[in-house]
Design an enzyme around this catalytic site. Structure first.
Site, mmCIF file in Angstrom:
data_model
loop_
_atom_site.group_PDB
_atom_site.id
_atom_site.type_symbol
_atom_site.label_atom_id
_atom_site.label_comp_id
_atom_site.label_asym_id
_atom_site.label_seq_id
_atom_site.Cartn_x
_atom_site.Cartn_y
_atom_site.Cartn_z
ATOM 1 N N GLY A 8 20.698 54.532 32.593
ATOM 2 C CA GLY A 8 19.295 54.467 32.203
ATOM 3 C C GLY A 8 19.075 55.103 30.842
ATOM 4 N N SER A 10 18.354 53.795 27.893
ATOM 5 C CA SER A 10 17.660 53.036 26.850
ATOM 6 C C SER A 10 16.324 53.631 26.430
ATOM 7 C CB SER A 10 17.447 51.581 27.312
ATOM 8 O OG SER A 10 16.622 51.543 28.468
ATOM 9 N N ARG A 11 15.723 54.450 27.292
ATOM 10 C CA ARG A 11 14.387 54.965 26.958
ATOM 11 C C ARG A 11 14.206 56.381 27.495
ATOM 12 N NH1 ARG A 11 10.396 50.630 29.457
ATOM 13 N NH2 ARG A 11 11.863 50.880 31.159
ATOM 14 N N ASN A 60 23.462 47.041 36.480
ATOM 15 C CA ASN A 60 22.438 47.568 37.364
ATOM 16 C C ASN A 60 23.099 48.553 38.322
ATOM 17 O OD1 ASN A 60 20.421 48.091 39.202
ATOM 18 N ND2 ASN A 60 20.276 45.993 39.987
ATOM 19 N N VAL A 61 22.789 49.842 38.170
ATOM 20 C CA VAL A 61 23.459 50.869 38.983
ATOM 21 C C VAL A 61 23.268 50.646 40.477
ATOM 22 C CG1 VAL A 61 23.294 52.604 37.153
ATOM 23 C CG2 VAL A 61 21.518 52.515 38.919
ATOM 24 N N ASN A 89 21.079 59.267 35.360
ATOM 25 C CA ASN A 89 19.669 59.377 35.001
ATOM 26 C C ASN A 89 18.838 58.205 35.501
ATOM 27 O OD1 ASN A 89 17.273 60.179 33.176
ATOM 28 N ND2 ASN A 89 17.853 58.168 32.366
ATOM 29 N N TYR A 154 10.731 58.082 46.721
ATOM 30 C CA TYR A 154 11.334 58.739 45.551
ATOM 31 C C TYR A 154 11.811 60.145 45.912
ATOM 32 C CZ TYR A 154 11.736 59.947 40.542
ATOM 33 O OH TYR A 154 12.185 60.322 39.298
ATOM 34 N N ALA A 156 12.677 61.173 48.877
ATOM 35 C CA ALA A 156 13.835 61.026 49.758
ATOM 36 C C ALA A 156 15.104 60.776 48.949
ATOM 37 C CB ALA A 156 13.608 59.879 50.742
ATOM 38 N N LYS A 158 15.690 61.485 45.695
ATOM 39 C CA LYS A 158 16.043 62.629 44.855
ATOM 40 C C LYS A 158 16.461 63.836 45.701
ATOM 41 C CE LYS A 158 15.247 60.661 40.867
ATOM 42 N NZ LYS A 158 16.361 60.333 39.943
#
Length: 243
Positions: A8, A10-11, A60-61, A89, A154, A156, A158
């Site tokens: 991730g 790119s931004r 795509n991870v 990330n 989210y 769950a 993390k």
């Protein structure tokens, strides 16, 4: 040449980490992105502007075969290379109350943050262990520590990633591989651009959102030899909102 992979990249936070790792440590940075090639190219441009080097790596991870194929193809093209640093990330949010949460909104968030960690890290771990040096840094979240309404999926993902960080740290420490997590609070990024900033700032003791660069500096430190006695830790960067 030393190699670091940032998913991730790119931004936002990922871009800042890519730039900082190249600047501080001279890493050739593998900038992972899923679809926004233009943004990833901008990350590479910023690295090269500071006389650093990098390359784009699209996958795509959340997709195990996509990730495996991309990493295998890259390794085949650079057979002597060892990725010393992995920064997991990549993550997405699909917020909503759990009562009405769609199965796909649960699955895609878990697949990206949690399964993505497995898909990327597991195949790269053995070379790292044989090399007897490595840094694995997982970008988690305030939500994974304290919970956030509307982010059960989210939180769950993390929260599980935090537990995985602590367990893996025990497994690999003897090989001089450290595994740590960085837990940002509210950070200026695309992910927080639609939030009510004025109201949320009042909840934060330092009275502002953090910057991606502030996250990147901590990640950069954790990759260094100076952090070689730190492993299995979760570093909070949240302006004092939670500790």
């Amino acid at each position: 040449m030393k190699y670091a992979l940032v998913t991730g990249g790119s931004r936002g936070i990922g871009r800042a980490i890519c730039v900082q790792l190249a600047l501080d440590h001279g890493y050739h940075v593998l900038i992972n992105y899923q679809s926004n090639q233009e943004a990833a190219q901008e990350t590479l441009r910023l690295i090269e502007k500071n006389d650093g080097s990098g390359e784009l790596l699209q996958f795509n991870v959340a997709n195990a075969s996509d990730t495996s194929n991309a990493l295998a193809t890259w390794q085949k093209s650079t057979p002597e290379a060892i990725i010393e640093v992995i920064v997991n990330n990549a993550g997405i949010t699909k917020d909503g109350l759990f009562m009405w949460m769609k199965p796909e909104d649960w699955k895609t968030v878990i697949d990206t943050s949690l399964n993505g960690f497995y898909n990327v890290t597991q195949p790269l771990l053995q070379p790292m262990l044989l090399n007897r040096f490595g840094r694995i840094i997982n970008i988690v979240s305030l939500s994974g520590l304290k919970g956030t309404p509307g982010q059960t999926n989210y939180a769950a993902a993390k929260g599980a990633l935090i537990a995985a960080t602590k367990s893996l740290a025990h497994e690999v420490a003897k090989r001089n591989v450290t595994v740590n997590a960085v837990a940002p609070g509210f950070i200026e990024s695309d992910m927080t651009s639609e939030l009510d900033v004025a109201s949320l700032k009042k909840l934060i003791p330092v009275n502002r959102f953090g910057t991606p660069q502030e996250i990147a500096h901590v990640v950069s430190f954790l990759t260094s030899q100076k952090a070689s006695y730190i492993t299995g830790e979760v570093i909070n960067i949240n302006g004092g909102i939670y500790s």
